[in-house]
Design a protein around this motif. Structure first.
Motif, PDB file in Angstrom:
ATOM      1  N   ALA A   1      -3.243  -3.863 -24.147  1.00  0.00           N
ATOM      2  CA  ALA A   1      -3.925  -3.822 -22.855  1.00  0.00           C
ATOM      3  C   ALA A   1      -2.870  -3.679 -21.767  1.00  0.00           C
ATOM      4  CB  ALA A   1      -4.756  -5.081 -22.640  1.00  0.00           C
ATOM      5  N   PRO A   2      -2.606  -2.449 -21.330  1.00  0.00           N
ATOM      6  CA  PRO A   2      -1.629  -2.274 -20.261  1.00  0.00           C
ATOM      7  C   PRO A   2      -2.076  -2.981 -18.990  1.00  0.00           C
ATOM      8  CG  PRO A   2      -2.642  -0.176 -20.885  1.00  0.00           C
ATOM      9  CD  PRO A   2      -3.209  -1.219 -21.763  1.00  0.00           C
ATOM     10  N   VAL A   3      -1.118  -3.521 -18.266  1.00  0.00           N
ATOM     11  CA  VAL A   3      -1.396  -4.226 -17.015  1.00  0.00           C
ATOM     12  C   VAL A   3      -1.025  -3.303 -15.859  1.00  0.00           C
ATOM     13  CG1 VAL A   3      -0.915  -6.270 -15.621  1.00  0.00           C
ATOM     14  CG2 VAL A   3      -0.927  -6.436 -18.126  1.00  0.00           C
ATOM     15  N   LEU A   4      -2.012  -2.986 -15.021  1.00  0.00           N
ATOM     16  CA  LEU A   4      -1.807  -2.100 -13.886  1.00  0.00           C
ATOM     17  C   LEU A   4      -1.602  -2.924 -12.622  1.00  0.00           C
ATOM     18  CD1 LEU A   4      -4.630   0.507 -14.613  1.00  0.00           C
ATOM     19  CD2 LEU A   4      -2.297   0.437 -15.490  1.00  0.00           C
ATOM     20  N   PRO A   5      -0.512  -2.698 -11.890  1.00  0.00           N
ATOM     21  CA  PRO A   5      -0.284  -3.425 -10.646  1.00  0.00           C
ATOM     22  C   PRO A   5      -1.179  -2.871  -9.534  1.00  0.00           C
ATOM     23  CG  PRO A   5       1.460  -1.825 -10.962  1.00  0.00           C
ATOM     24  CD  PRO A   5       0.584  -1.767 -12.183  1.00  0.00           C
ATOM     25  N   VAL A   6      -1.760  -3.764  -8.743  1.00  0.00           N
ATOM     26  CA  VAL A   6      -2.621  -3.354  -7.628  1.00  0.00           C
ATOM     27  C   VAL A   6      -2.291  -4.186  -6.396  1.00  0.00           C
ATOM     28  CG1 VAL A   6      -4.463  -2.642  -9.221  1.00  0.00           C
ATOM     29  CG2 VAL A   6      -4.534  -4.918  -8.209  1.00  0.00           C
ATOM     30  N   LEU A   7      -2.569  -3.616  -5.238  1.00  0.00           N
ATOM     31  CA  LEU A   7      -2.357  -4.339  -3.976  1.00  0.00           C
ATOM     32  C   LEU A   7      -3.584  -5.120  -3.547  1.00  0.00           C
ATOM     33  CD1 LEU A   7      -0.367  -1.602  -2.056  1.00  0.00           C
ATOM     34  CD2 LEU A   7       0.500  -3.821  -2.869  1.00  0.00           C
TER      35      LEU A   7
ATOM     36  N   ALA B   1      -9.011  -1.420 -23.270  1.00  0.00           N
ATOM     37  CA  ALA B   1      -8.820  -2.474 -22.270  1.00  0.00           C
ATOM     38  C   ALA B   1      -7.676  -2.126 -21.331  1.00  0.00           C
ATOM     39  CB  ALA B   1      -8.525  -3.807 -22.961  1.00  0.00           C
ATOM     40  N   LEU B   2      -7.903  -2.365 -20.060  1.00  0.00           N
ATOM     41  CA  LEU B   2      -6.874  -2.301 -19.028  1.00  0.00           C
ATOM     42  C   LEU B   2      -6.940  -3.612 -18.272  1.00  0.00           C
ATOM     43  CD1 LEU B   2      -7.609   1.229 -17.477  1.00  0.00           C
ATOM     44  CD2 LEU B   2      -5.903   0.676 -19.212  1.00  0.00           C
ATOM     45  N   HIS B   3      -5.803  -4.126 -17.861  1.00  0.00           N
ATOM     46  CA  HIS B   3      -5.787  -5.327 -17.025  1.00  0.00           C
ATOM     47  C   HIS B   3      -5.306  -4.920 -15.636  1.00  0.00           C
ATOM     48  CE1 HIS B   3      -5.454  -8.381 -20.591  1.00  0.00           C
ATOM     49  NE2 HIS B   3      -6.451  -7.526 -20.724  1.00  0.00           N
ATOM     50  N   LEU B   4      -5.826  -5.581 -14.633  1.00  0.00           N
ATOM     51  CA  LEU B   4      -5.457  -5.327 -13.238  1.00  0.00           C
ATOM     52  C   LEU B   4      -4.823  -6.590 -12.691  1.00  0.00           C
ATOM     53  CD1 LEU B   4      -8.885  -3.737 -12.207  1.00  0.00           C
ATOM     54  CD2 LEU B   4      -6.823  -2.536 -12.994  1.00  0.00           C
ATOM     55  N   SER B   5      -3.666  -6.458 -12.075  1.00  0.00           N
ATOM     56  CA  SER B   5      -2.958  -7.627 -11.577  1.00  0.00           C
ATOM     57  C   SER B   5      -2.501  -7.402 -10.140  1.00  0.00           C
ATOM     58  CB  SER B   5      -1.738  -7.911 -12.468  1.00  0.00           C
ATOM     59  OG  SER B   5      -1.016  -9.023 -11.987  1.00  0.00           O
ATOM     60  N   ARG B   6      -2.901  -8.284  -9.251  1.00  0.00           N
ATOM     61  CA  ARG B   6      -2.454  -8.239  -7.857  1.00  0.00           C
ATOM     62  C   ARG B   6      -0.977  -8.565  -7.828  1.00  0.00           C
ATOM     63  NH1 ARG B   6      -0.434  -8.393  -3.408  1.00  0.00           N
ATOM     64  NH2 ARG B   6      -1.252  -9.257  -1.491  1.00  0.00           N
ATOM     65  N   TRP B   7      -0.204  -7.657  -7.259  1.00  0.00           N
ATOM     66  CA  TRP B   7       1.245  -7.837  -7.183  1.00  0.00           C
ATOM     67  C   TRP B   7       1.670  -7.529  -5.764  1.00  0.00           C
ATOM     68  CZ3 TRP B   7       5.365  -4.039  -9.417  1.00  0.00           C
ATOM     69  CH2 TRP B   7       6.632  -4.615  -9.345  1.00  0.00           C
TER      70      TRP B   7
ATOM     71  N   ARG C   1       6.511   3.711  -6.092  1.00  0.00           N
ATOM     72  CA  ARG C   1       7.638   3.399  -6.977  1.00  0.00           C
ATOM     73  C   ARG C   1       7.280   2.610  -8.225  1.00  0.00           C
ATOM     74  NH1 ARG C   1      11.252   0.076  -5.893  1.00  0.00           N
ATOM     75  NH2 ARG C   1      10.070  -1.215  -4.501  1.00  0.00           N
ATOM     76  N   THR C   2       6.250   1.791  -8.174  1.00  0.00           N
ATOM     77  CA  THR C   2       6.060   0.829  -9.262  1.00  0.00           C
ATOM     78  C   THR C   2       4.724   0.959  -9.987  1.00  0.00           C
ATOM     79  OG1 THR C   2       5.297  -0.829  -7.672  1.00  0.00           O
ATOM     80  CG2 THR C   2       7.634  -0.879  -8.267  1.00  0.00           C
ATOM     81  N   GLY C   3       4.073   2.114  -9.888  1.00  0.00           N
ATOM     82  CA  GLY C   3       2.816   2.308 -10.607  1.00  0.00           C
ATOM     83  C   GLY C   3       3.045   2.391 -12.108  1.00  0.00           C
ATOM     84  N   ALA C   4       1.999   2.125 -12.857  1.00  0.00           N
ATOM     85  CA  ALA C   4       2.046   2.201 -14.320  1.00  0.00           C
ATOM     86  C   ALA C   4       1.560   3.575 -14.770  1.00  0.00           C
ATOM     87  CB  ALA C   4       1.164   1.112 -14.917  1.00  0.00           C
TER      88      ALA C   4
ATOM     89  N   VAL D   1      -4.903   9.612 -10.784  1.00  0.00           N
ATOM     90  CA  VAL D   1      -3.988   8.666 -10.163  1.00  0.00           C
ATOM     91  C   VAL D   1      -4.838   7.787  -9.255  1.00  0.00           C
ATOM     92  CG1 VAL D   1      -1.938   8.353  -8.731  1.00  0.00           C
ATOM     93  CG2 VAL D   1      -2.127  10.366 -10.220  1.00  0.00           C
ATOM     94  N   ASP D   2      -4.836   6.485  -9.521  1.00  0.00           N
ATOM     95  CA  ASP D   2      -5.658   5.583  -8.721  1.00  0.00           C
ATOM     96  C   ASP D   2      -4.996   5.314  -7.362  1.00  0.00           C
ATOM     97  OD1 ASP D   2      -3.812   3.435  -8.963  1.00  0.00           O
ATOM     98  OD2 ASP D   2      -5.021   2.357 -10.423  1.00  0.00           O
ATOM     99  N   PRO D   3      -5.694   4.659  -6.445  1.00  0.00           N
ATOM    100  CA  PRO D   3      -5.125   4.419  -5.115  1.00  0.00           C
ATOM    101  C   PRO D   3      -3.843   3.588  -5.118  1.00  0.00           C
ATOM    102  CG  PRO D   3      -7.495   4.146  -5.053  1.00  0.00           C
ATOM    103  CD  PRO D   3      -7.108   4.279  -6.496  1.00  0.00           C
ATOM    104  N   ASP D   4      -3.575   2.886  -6.214  1.00  0.00           N
ATOM    105  CA  ASP D   4      -2.360   2.084  -6.319  1.00  0.00           C
ATOM    106  C   ASP D   4      -1.224   2.832  -7.005  1.00  0.00           C
ATOM    107  OD1 ASP D   4      -2.919  -0.664  -5.194  1.00  0.00           O
ATOM    108  OD2 ASP D   4      -4.649  -0.400  -6.516  1.00  0.00           O
ATOM    109  N   GLY D   5      -1.401   4.134  -7.227  1.00  0.00           N
ATOM    110  CA  GLY D   5      -0.340   4.936  -7.830  1.00  0.00           C
ATOM    111  C   GLY D   5      -0.251   4.848  -9.335  1.00  0.00           C
ATOM    112  N   ASN D   6      -1.218   4.224  -9.984  1.00  0.00           N
ATOM    113  CA  ASN D   6      -1.230   4.141 -11.437  1.00  0.00           C
ATOM    114  C   ASN D   6      -1.790   5.432 -12.014  1.00  0.00           C
ATOM    115  OD1 ASN D   6      -0.342   1.346 -11.713  1.00  0.00           O
ATOM    116  ND2 ASN D   6      -2.264   0.879 -10.682  1.00  0.00           N
ATOM    117  N   LEU D   7      -1.054   6.021 -12.948  1.00  0.00           N
ATOM    118  CA  LEU D   7      -1.431   7.289 -13.552  1.00  0.00           C
ATOM    119  C   LEU D   7      -2.161   7.053 -14.860  1.00  0.00           C
ATOM    120  CD1 LEU D   7      -1.304  10.382 -13.938  1.00  0.00           C
ATOM    121  CD2 LEU D   7       1.004  10.052 -14.861  1.00  0.00           C
ATOM    122  N   LEU D   8      -3.385   7.556 -14.944  1.00  0.00           N
ATOM    123  CA  LEU D   8      -4.151   7.547 -16.188  1.00  0.00           C
ATOM    124  C   LEU D   8      -4.208   8.984 -16.680  1.00  0.00           C
ATOM    125  CD1 LEU D   8      -7.175   5.269 -15.195  1.00  0.00           C
ATOM    126  CD2 LEU D   8      -4.989   4.587 -16.166  1.00  0.00           C
ATOM    127  N   ARG D   9      -3.372   9.319 -17.649  1.00  0.00           N
ATOM    128  CA  ARG D   9      -3.449  10.631 -18.291  1.00  0.00           C
ATOM    129  C   ARG D   9      -4.390  10.495 -19.470  1.00  0.00           C
ATOM    130  NH1 ARG D   9       2.111  12.499 -20.120  1.00  0.00           N
ATOM    131  NH2 ARG D   9       0.894  14.190 -20.987  1.00  0.00           N
TER     132      ARG D   9
END
Length: 121
Positions: free
Chosen positions: A8-14, A48-54, A61-64, A105-113
């Motif tokens: 379950a990759p953890v995606l950083p979000v604001l 599964a994907l996890h979302l984490s407020r960071w 620079r820091t998207g998954a 690419v989600d609004p937090d810069g996370n790339l889902l290919r």
């Protein structure tokens, strides 16, 4: 040796609430963690994907980066690109390695290919 069962990759979000709404609009079932941490669990079709407020997350620079194997890349692109979600949708193309691939690419810069096997013509 013990077997690995899933990941379950953890995606950083604001903004966790915005990310929850975004992934729900993409068809994920999303549940916020009940504890003090700003964290959520997203699931769709057994993925599964996890979302984490960071607080230090910088979308530039820091998207998954996550790769999703799907049944039909064109159908997923059609569904996601018409979902009204923010971010960027990239139309699927045929690759020389046998997959038809698209991306979001989600609004937090996370790339889902995502990719599906090329259909033989």
């Amino acid at each position: 040796m013990p077997r690995l069962r899933s990941a379950a990759p953890v995606l950083p979000v604001l903004d966790l609430a915005a990310a929850i709404a975004h992934y729900r609009a993409l068809g994920f079932a999303v549940e916020a963690y009940a504890g003090a941490e700003q964290y959520a669990f997203a699931e769709r079709d057994g993925v599964a994907l996890h979302l984490s407020r960071w607080a230090d997350h910088d979308p530039a620079r820091t998207g998954a980066h996550v790769y999703l194997y799907v049944d039909d890349a064109d159908a997923l692109h059609a569904a996601w690109s018409t979902s009204g979600t923010a971010g960027r949708h990239v139309s699927p193309v045929d690759t020389d390695y046998g997959l038809r691939e698209g991306a979001h690419v989600d609004p937090d810069g996370n790339l889902l290919r995502y990719g599906s096997p090329l259909r033989r013509r």
